[in-house]
Motif scaffolding. Structure first.
Motif, PDB file in Angstrom:
ATOM      1  N   ASN A  50       0.802  -1.228   0.000  1.00  0.00           N
ATOM      2  CA  ASN A  50       0.000   0.000   0.000  1.00  0.00           C
ATOM      3  C   ASN A  50       0.835   1.277   0.000  1.00  0.00           C
ATOM      4  OD1 ASN A  50      -2.996  -0.635   0.188  1.00  0.00           O
ATOM      5  ND2 ASN A  50      -2.189  -1.989   1.769  1.00  0.00           N
ATOM      6  N   SER A  51       2.030   1.211   0.582  1.00  0.00           N
ATOM      7  CA  SER A  51       2.838   2.428   0.661  1.00  0.00           C
ATOM      8  C   SER A  51       3.807   2.576  -0.497  1.00  0.00           C
ATOM      9  CB  SER A  51       3.623   2.462   1.978  1.00  0.00           C
ATOM     10  OG  SER A  51       4.537   1.368   2.042  1.00  0.00           O
ATOM     11  N   VAL A  52       4.245   1.461  -1.086  1.00  0.00           N
ATOM     12  CA  VAL A  52       5.274   1.523  -2.125  1.00  0.00           C
ATOM     13  C   VAL A  52       4.705   1.306  -3.518  1.00  0.00           C
ATOM     14  CG1 VAL A  52       7.422   0.490  -2.958  1.00  0.00           C
ATOM     15  CG2 VAL A  52       7.060   0.804  -0.502  1.00  0.00           C
ATOM     16  N   ALA A  53       3.889   0.282  -3.687  1.00  0.00           N
ATOM     17  CA  ALA A  53       3.427  -0.079  -5.029  1.00  0.00           C
ATOM     18  C   ALA A  53       2.095   0.570  -5.405  1.00  0.00           C
ATOM     19  CB  ALA A  53       3.303  -1.603  -5.129  1.00  0.00           C
ATOM     20  N   ARG A  54       1.136   0.571  -4.501  1.00  0.00           N
ATOM     21  CA  ARG A  54      -0.221   1.002  -4.841  1.00  0.00           C
ATOM     22  C   ARG A  54      -0.333   2.455  -5.302  1.00  0.00           C
ATOM     23  NH1 ARG A  54      -5.541  -0.451  -1.112  1.00  0.00           N
ATOM     24  NH2 ARG A  54      -7.123   0.040  -2.703  1.00  0.00           N
ATOM     25  N   PRO A  55       0.500   3.398  -4.786  1.00  0.00           N
ATOM     26  CA  PRO A  55       0.371   4.778  -5.271  1.00  0.00           C
ATOM     27  C   PRO A  55       0.581   4.923  -6.775  1.00  0.00           C
ATOM     28  CG  PRO A  55       1.666   4.731  -3.255  1.00  0.00           C
ATOM     29  CD  PRO A  55       1.461   3.304  -3.670  1.00  0.00           C
ATOM     30  N   LEU A  56       1.241   3.966  -7.418  1.00  0.00           N
ATOM     31  CA  LEU A  56       1.514   4.052  -8.848  1.00  0.00           C
ATOM     32  C   LEU A  56       0.257   3.863  -9.700  1.00  0.00           C
ATOM     33  CD1 LEU A  56       4.822   2.005  -8.924  1.00  0.00           C
ATOM     34  CD2 LEU A  56       4.603   4.386  -9.637  1.00  0.00           C
ATOM     35  N   PHE A  57      -0.748   3.121  -9.189  1.00  0.00           N
ATOM     36  CA  PHE A  57      -1.938   2.854 -10.011  1.00  0.00           C
ATOM     37  C   PHE A  57      -3.245   3.139  -9.284  1.00  0.00           C
ATOM     38  CE2 PHE A  57      -0.648  -1.048  -7.926  1.00  0.00           C
ATOM     39  CZ  PHE A  57      -1.821  -1.515  -7.363  1.00  0.00           C
ATOM     40  N   GLY A 107      -6.507   4.739  -3.109  1.00  0.00           N
ATOM     41  CA  GLY A 107      -6.493   3.571  -2.240  1.00  0.00           C
ATOM     42  C   GLY A 107      -5.293   3.566  -1.317  1.00  0.00           C
ATOM     43  N   ALA A 108      -4.118   3.949  -1.835  1.00  0.00           N
ATOM     44  CA  ALA A 108      -2.920   4.027  -0.996  1.00  0.00           C
ATOM     45  C   ALA A 108      -3.088   5.083   0.078  1.00  0.00           C
ATOM     46  CB  ALA A 108      -1.700   4.337  -1.868  1.00  0.00           C
ATOM     47  N   ASP A 109      -3.681   6.190  -0.287  1.00  0.00           N
ATOM     48  CA  ASP A 109      -3.922   7.262   0.684  1.00  0.00           C
ATOM     49  C   ASP A 109      -4.860   6.783   1.785  1.00  0.00           C
ATOM     50  OD1 ASP A 109      -4.130  10.147   1.572  1.00  0.00           O
ATOM     51  OD2 ASP A 109      -6.211   9.806   0.948  1.00  0.00           O
ATOM     52  N   ARG A 110      -5.901   6.105   1.404  1.00  0.00           N
ATOM     53  CA  ARG A 110      -6.932   5.678   2.355  1.00  0.00           C
ATOM     54  C   ARG A 110      -6.415   4.611   3.317  1.00  0.00           C
ATOM     55  NH1 ARG A 110     -10.053   4.560  -1.271  1.00  0.00           N
ATOM     56  NH2 ARG A 110      -9.722   2.310  -1.447  1.00  0.00           N
ATOM     57  N   THR A 111      -5.624   3.674   2.829  1.00  0.00           N
ATOM     58  CA  THR A 111      -5.232   2.532   3.655  1.00  0.00           C
ATOM     59  C   THR A 111      -4.004   2.786   4.524  1.00  0.00           C
ATOM     60  OG1 THR A 111      -3.964   1.663   1.793  1.00  0.00           O
ATOM     61  CG2 THR A 111      -6.212   0.833   2.077  1.00  0.00           C
ATOM     62  N   VAL A 112      -3.026   3.575   4.012  1.00  0.00           N
ATOM     63  CA  VAL A 112      -1.761   3.727   4.735  1.00  0.00           C
ATOM     64  C   VAL A 112      -1.275   5.173   4.813  1.00  0.00           C
ATOM     65  CG1 VAL A 112       0.728   3.213   4.633  1.00  0.00           C
ATOM     66  CG2 VAL A 112      -0.928   1.381   4.348  1.00  0.00           C
ATOM     67  N   LEU A 158       0.074   7.823   7.914  1.00  0.00           N
ATOM     68  CA  LEU A 158       1.466   8.252   8.051  1.00  0.00           C
ATOM     69  C   LEU A 158       1.582   9.768   8.040  1.00  0.00           C
ATOM     70  CD1 LEU A 158       3.342   5.677   5.772  1.00  0.00           C
ATOM     71  CD2 LEU A 158       3.368   5.799   8.271  1.00  0.00           C
ATOM     72  N   GLU A 159       0.787  10.409   7.207  1.00  0.00           N
ATOM     73  CA  GLU A 159       0.793  11.882   7.215  1.00  0.00           C
ATOM     74  C   GLU A 159       0.327  12.409   8.565  1.00  0.00           C
ATOM     75  OE1 GLU A 159      -1.480  15.715   5.232  1.00  0.00           O
ATOM     76  OE2 GLU A 159      -1.676  13.759   4.256  1.00  0.00           O
ATOM     77  N   HIS A 160      -0.695  11.774   9.127  1.00  0.00           N
ATOM     78  CA  HIS A 160      -1.190  12.186  10.447  1.00  0.00           C
ATOM     79  C   HIS A 160      -0.095  12.011  11.503  1.00  0.00           C
ATOM     80  CE1 HIS A 160      -4.103  12.884  13.658  1.00  0.00           C
ATOM     81  NE2 HIS A 160      -3.619  11.804  14.268  1.00  0.00           N
ATOM     82  N   GLN A 161       0.637  10.908  11.418  1.00  0.00           N
ATOM     83  CA  GLN A 161       1.747  10.682  12.357  1.00  0.00           C
ATOM     84  C   GLN A 161       2.808  11.769  12.210  1.00  0.00           C
ATOM     85  OE1 GLN A 161       3.574   6.819  11.930  1.00  0.00           O
ATOM     86  NE2 GLN A 161       5.323   7.350  13.215  1.00  0.00           N
ATOM     87  N   ARG A 191     -12.934   9.261 -11.925  1.00  0.00           N
ATOM     88  CA  ARG A 191     -11.537   8.801 -11.842  1.00  0.00           C
ATOM     89  C   ARG A 191     -10.575   9.983 -11.940  1.00  0.00           C
ATOM     90  NH1 ARG A 191      -7.569   5.367 -10.183  1.00  0.00           N
ATOM     91  NH2 ARG A 191      -6.001   4.983 -11.807  1.00  0.00           N
ATOM     92  N   PHE A 192     -10.883  10.891 -12.845  1.00  0.00           N
ATOM     93  CA  PHE A 192     -10.044  12.079 -12.984  1.00  0.00           C
ATOM     94  C   PHE A 192     -10.032  12.894 -11.691  1.00  0.00           C
ATOM     95  CE2 PHE A 192     -10.044  16.691 -13.853  1.00  0.00           C
ATOM     96  CZ  PHE A 192      -8.728  16.832 -14.291  1.00  0.00           C
ATOM     97  N   GLU A 193     -11.206  13.112 -11.106  1.00  0.00           N
ATOM     98  CA  GLU A 193     -11.285  13.913  -9.879  1.00  0.00           C
ATOM     99  C   GLU A 193     -10.488  13.267  -8.752  1.00  0.00           C
ATOM    100  OE1 GLU A 193     -12.302  16.798  -9.860  1.00  0.00           O
ATOM    101  OE2 GLU A 193     -14.021  17.082 -11.191  1.00  0.00           O
ATOM    102  N   SER A 194     -10.548  11.946  -8.675  1.00  0.00           N
ATOM    103  CA  SER A 194      -9.812  11.231  -7.635  1.00  0.00           C
ATOM    104  C   SER A 194      -8.308  11.372  -7.832  1.00  0.00           C
ATOM    105  CB  SER A 194     -10.208   9.756  -7.654  1.00  0.00           C
ATOM    106  OG  SER A 194      -9.400   9.007  -6.760  1.00  0.00           O
ATOM    107  N   LEU A 195      -7.843  11.141  -9.072  1.00  0.00           N
ATOM    108  CA  LEU A 195      -6.407  11.262  -9.357  1.00  0.00           C
ATOM    109  C   LEU A 195      -5.923  12.682  -9.123  1.00  0.00           C
ATOM    110  CD1 LEU A 195      -6.155   9.155 -12.647  1.00  0.00           C
ATOM    111  CD2 LEU A 195      -5.277   8.523 -10.391  1.00  0.00           C
ATOM    112  N   LEU A 196      -6.708  13.641  -9.573  1.00  0.00           N
ATOM    113  CA  LEU A 196      -6.319  15.043  -9.431  1.00  0.00           C
ATOM    114  C   LEU A 196      -6.221  15.444  -7.969  1.00  0.00           C
ATOM    115  CD1 LEU A 196      -5.798  17.771 -10.861  1.00  0.00           C
ATOM    116  CD2 LEU A 196      -8.257  18.209 -10.676  1.00  0.00           C
ATOM    117  N   SER A 197      -7.192  15.032  -7.179  1.00  0.00           N
ATOM    118  CA  SER A 197      -7.229  15.427  -5.772  1.00  0.00           C
ATOM    119  C   SER A 197      -6.007  14.925  -4.999  1.00  0.00           C
ATOM    120  CB  SER A 197      -8.509  14.892  -5.124  1.00  0.00           C
ATOM    121  OG  SER A 197      -8.519  15.174  -3.736  1.00  0.00           O
TER     122      SER A 197
END
Length: 763
Positions: free
Chosen positions: A349-356, A360-365, A369-372, A534-540
């Motif tokens: 979730n932290s290394v691979a998922r942000p690429l596609f 989902g990577a933001d939501r799960t991990v 980490l940003e909050h920490q 999908r565009f709105e999600s990627l852009l955000s």
């Protein structure tokens, strides 16, 4: 002239030999020490003067150049360069006086000091070598008189690279007229570098010599080196007809062993990865020996706590430059399955998922980490820096060392959270870029008015995001090597709060306007296609993490003012014990001698400082060895996906398209804060890399070009905020371009195109 070195001296003997071999040498004659001694012993002064004038007439019409030619001059172990006097444009009637003054300079104090250094082994040669010009007055000395030349250009040619020791390269410097200003160091001149192919202009405006004339000088210099059988330091001149003249040839002294860029271990090694992005030049010894391992240890422990598995990366220095080796594909099974039960999903979730799937990577991990980072790491880091500051002035050496350890460890923890969250920005950008390429880039050609078209590249969507321009940050750095002062020290702010925004850039507001217009155009194109969500999600997420990364970059060096103060205090204590000569010398120590009972380190410091300054002039490759396929291909795909066209202009400098737009301006090579004052509004900023303390230059720059960096580097993100084009990751822009070049920077295509300057001599 004569080839007898004992009689005529080294300079005259070498030139006589070259003349006899057919090389172009101005005509002249030698006044030997024996001739002078006989005159002083009783010969009539009038006879001596008549003899000089007769020899001068035989050499040709005046005026003349009168120069030393000592026996011990121009030798491989002792050049005696600049030790004796020379006299130019001397009339025939004044030759006797000039010759006598030249002889007398052999007894100058600086000559005696140089001889003493040779005998002690401090400067070339070896202890026990014979020094001094003993015997009768001028007995080891002769004077060379030559017909004066009136050159259109002159300079020096080294037939081996004096910086790198490469025997296959010739370095040529040239100035208009006589080369006295070049030899004395007053003027630097144009510099050409030639290997096996055509010479390349690497410094200066290129207005002194054409490439053809530079090739002529280099070819002659190499023939001279071949004649003598060793690398040569050659002074040359070219007259107004284009005729080359050789004024001096001597063996090169103190030539270093050839510089090798060998990886410090197996695998690939990258210069602008992890800490390397913050290190645009070689590191000082204490930083490499102390802070780098300590930061690395803090980073690895933070990774272990988050992922439940060790992910160590090797680091090392090559010719003083920091390199890091990312994990190889062989390490992947251990990374995925060698930790705790949470390691695999966390890694995914932290290394691979942000690429596609950035959302989902933001939501799960990543959000956690940003909050920490916001609620724990950043506040505790700030508290450490603030609470330790008052105590640092009176702390013991052991307490100072403890403060440095604490800050470096905390910086390592910070770096992990920064790498995991803000460092995901480029991966999310890649996902947005792919979407753009598939669904938006072709759209303007198919439909929509010009007002609806979203611009030339997706980068426009990531510009002008900040509600305000960056604030002045006293803890901002030019390099994280603590040798360099912080921005606050340069401005006199020290640790006080920021002093407001940088000067307004009129392009910054249009950047936000262009972004909003592009967003609207994209939404109009995608409406009704099923792809808008999908565009709105990627852009955000891409916009959020782009801003997060720059926010994290800003405060990564919160502890650097404290580190600098601790280093100064440690240096002061060591100076007071006569271990070093100046508090700043501490940066050239290693940790094992940062103690009050250490032996004197003066010679060690001097040698390391000299070596560091030499290494700063080297052009360090961005990569040593071969990148793992996954990592290498990812960076290439990102650059190619971001590029607006694959039809790149021939001869253009190519890098990553980091910030959109096209701009034309003159290049200004900026190596560091010492060059900031010379930067002019409307110039193109060209640097090895940039860090937060460079931000004031973005307000004046028309475009930015860097050697290193990726689309998520500081230069990329800040250039977008200021609305100026940027091309990063060129590899060698600071070597290929030169201050004063007129170039066009295309931030959409990732190219820099040069324009020819006014023609040099002989063009």
């Amino acid at each position: 002239m004569t080839q007898d070195r004992q009689l005529a001296g080294s300079k005259a003997a070498a030139l006589s030999a070259l003349m006899g071999a057919g090389f172009p040498v101005p005509p002249g004659f030698v006044v030997t020490g024996t001739f002078r001694a006989e005159a002083l012993a009783g010969a009539e002064a009038g006879e001596q003067e008549l003899s000089l004038q007769a020899a001068a007439r035989a050499a040709g019409p005046g005026p003349y150049a009168v120069r030393s030619s000592a026996v011990e001059e121009d030798l491989p172990g002792a050049s005696f360069a600049g030790m004796y006097e020379s006299y130019l444009n001397v009339a025939a009637v004044d030759l006797a006086a000039a010759v006598e003054r030249c002889f007398a300079s052999a007894n100058a104090e600086r000559v005696r000091a140089y001889e003493a250094s040779l005998q002690s082994g401090a400067v070339g040669g070896s202890a026990g070598e014979k020094g001094g010009l003993d015997g009768v007055p001028g007995g080891g000395m002769a004077v060379l008189v030559q017909q004066m030349v009136d050159p259109v250009a002159a300079g020096v040619a080294f037939t081996a690279n004096p910086l790198t020791g490469d025997r296959g390269e010739t370095v040529l410097t040239a100035v208009p007229g006589l080369a006295e200003s070049l030899v004395s160091g007053v003027e630097t001149g144009d510099e050409w570098l030639a290997g096996a192919g055509r010479p390349r202009l690497v410094r200066g405006p290129g207005s002194v010599l054409s490439e053809e004339r530079a090739t002529t000088v280099i070819a002659a210099a190499r023939r001279i080196a071949g004649y003598f059988g060793c690398p040569q330091d050659i002074e040359w001149a070219m007259d107004h007809s284009g005729n080359l003249l050789i004024l001096q040839a001597r063996p090169m002294t103190a030539l270093p062993d050839p510089v090798q860029w060998e990886p410090p271990g197996k695998g690939a090694w990258i210069r602008n990865f992890r800490l390397g992005e913050w290190l645009p030049e070689p590191v000082t010894p204490l930083f490499l020996d102390w802070l780098v391992p300590r930061i690395d240890a803090g980073y690895n422990e933070a990774v272990r706590r988050s992922l439940g598995v060790d992910v160590p990366m090797r680091f090392g220095a090559v010719n003083g430059w920091y390199y890091v080796s990312p994990p190889t594909p062989r390490a992947l099974p251990r990374l995925l399955f060698g930790g705790t039960a949470r390691s695999l999903p966390y890694f995914y979730n932290s290394v691979a998922r942000p690429l596609f799937d950035p959302a989902g990577a933001d939501r799960t991990v990543l959000a956690a980490l940003e909050h920490q980072w916001r609620t724990d790491c950043l506040p505790s880091y700030r508290t450490l820096a603030e609470t330790a500051w008052p105590a640092s002035a009176t702390a013991s050496l052991a307490e100072l060392i403890g403060m440095v350890n604490a800050v470096a460890w905390k910086a390592g923890e910070y770096l992990w959270l920064f790498a995991a969250t803000g460092g995901a920005a480029w991966k999310m950008e890649l996902a947005l870029a792919r979407f753009w390429r598939r669904h938006l880039a072709p759209a303007p050609a198919r439909r929509g008015t010009a007002a609806q078209r979203p611009g030339h590249g997706y980068q426009v969507l990531l510009g002008g995001l900040s509600p305000a321009l960056p604030q002045r940050t006293p803890h901002a750095v030019y390099s994280i090597d603590w040798y360099h002062p912080t921005a606050g020290e340069h401005s006199g702010q020290d640790r006080e709060p920021g002093g407001g925004p940088y000067p307004d850039n009129p392009a910054a507001l249009p950047a936000a306007e262009r972004r909003r217009a592009a967003e609207a155009a994209c939404r109009a194109i995608l409406k009704g296609t099923g792809r808008l969500a999908r565009f709105e999600s990627l852009l955000s997420v891409a916009q959020h993490y782009a801003m997060l990364r720059e926010e994290q970059v800003r405060d990564f060096t919160l502890g650097w003012p404290l580190l600098r103060r601790c280093a100064t205090e440690m240096g002061t204590r060591l100076r007071d014990r006569a271990i070093i000569g100046d508090p700043e010398d501490v940066y050239f120590l290693t940790l094992d001698v940062v103690r009050l009972d250490a032996p004197a380190q003066h010679a060690v410091v001097e040698a390391r400082r000299k070596e560091w300054h030499r290494q700063r002039k080297l052009a360090a490759p961005l990569q040593l060895g071969k990148l793992p396929p996954l990592l290498g291909n990812t960076f290439d795909r990102l650059a190619n996906t971001a590029r607006s066209t694959t039809d790149l202009p021939a001869g253009a400098l190519v890098g990553h398209p980091a910030s959109p737009g096209r701009a034309r301006g003159r290049v200004r090579i900026v190596d560091g804060p010492g060059d900031f004052g010379a930067f002019l509004p409307g110039e193109v900023l060209v640097a090895k890399a940039t860090a937060p303390a460079w931000t004031p230059l973005f307000a004046a720059a028309v475009a930015v070009v860097t050697d290193g960096g990726t689309l998520a580097a500081h230069a990329s993100l800040v250039a977008r905020e200021y609305g100026i084009p940027a091309v990063v990751g060129t590899g060698n822009a600071t070597q290929v371009l030169r201050t004063g070049d007129m170039v066009t920077v295309d931030g959409n295509a990732g190219t820099v195109e040069g324009e020819p300057l006014p023609g040099p001599l002989g063009s």
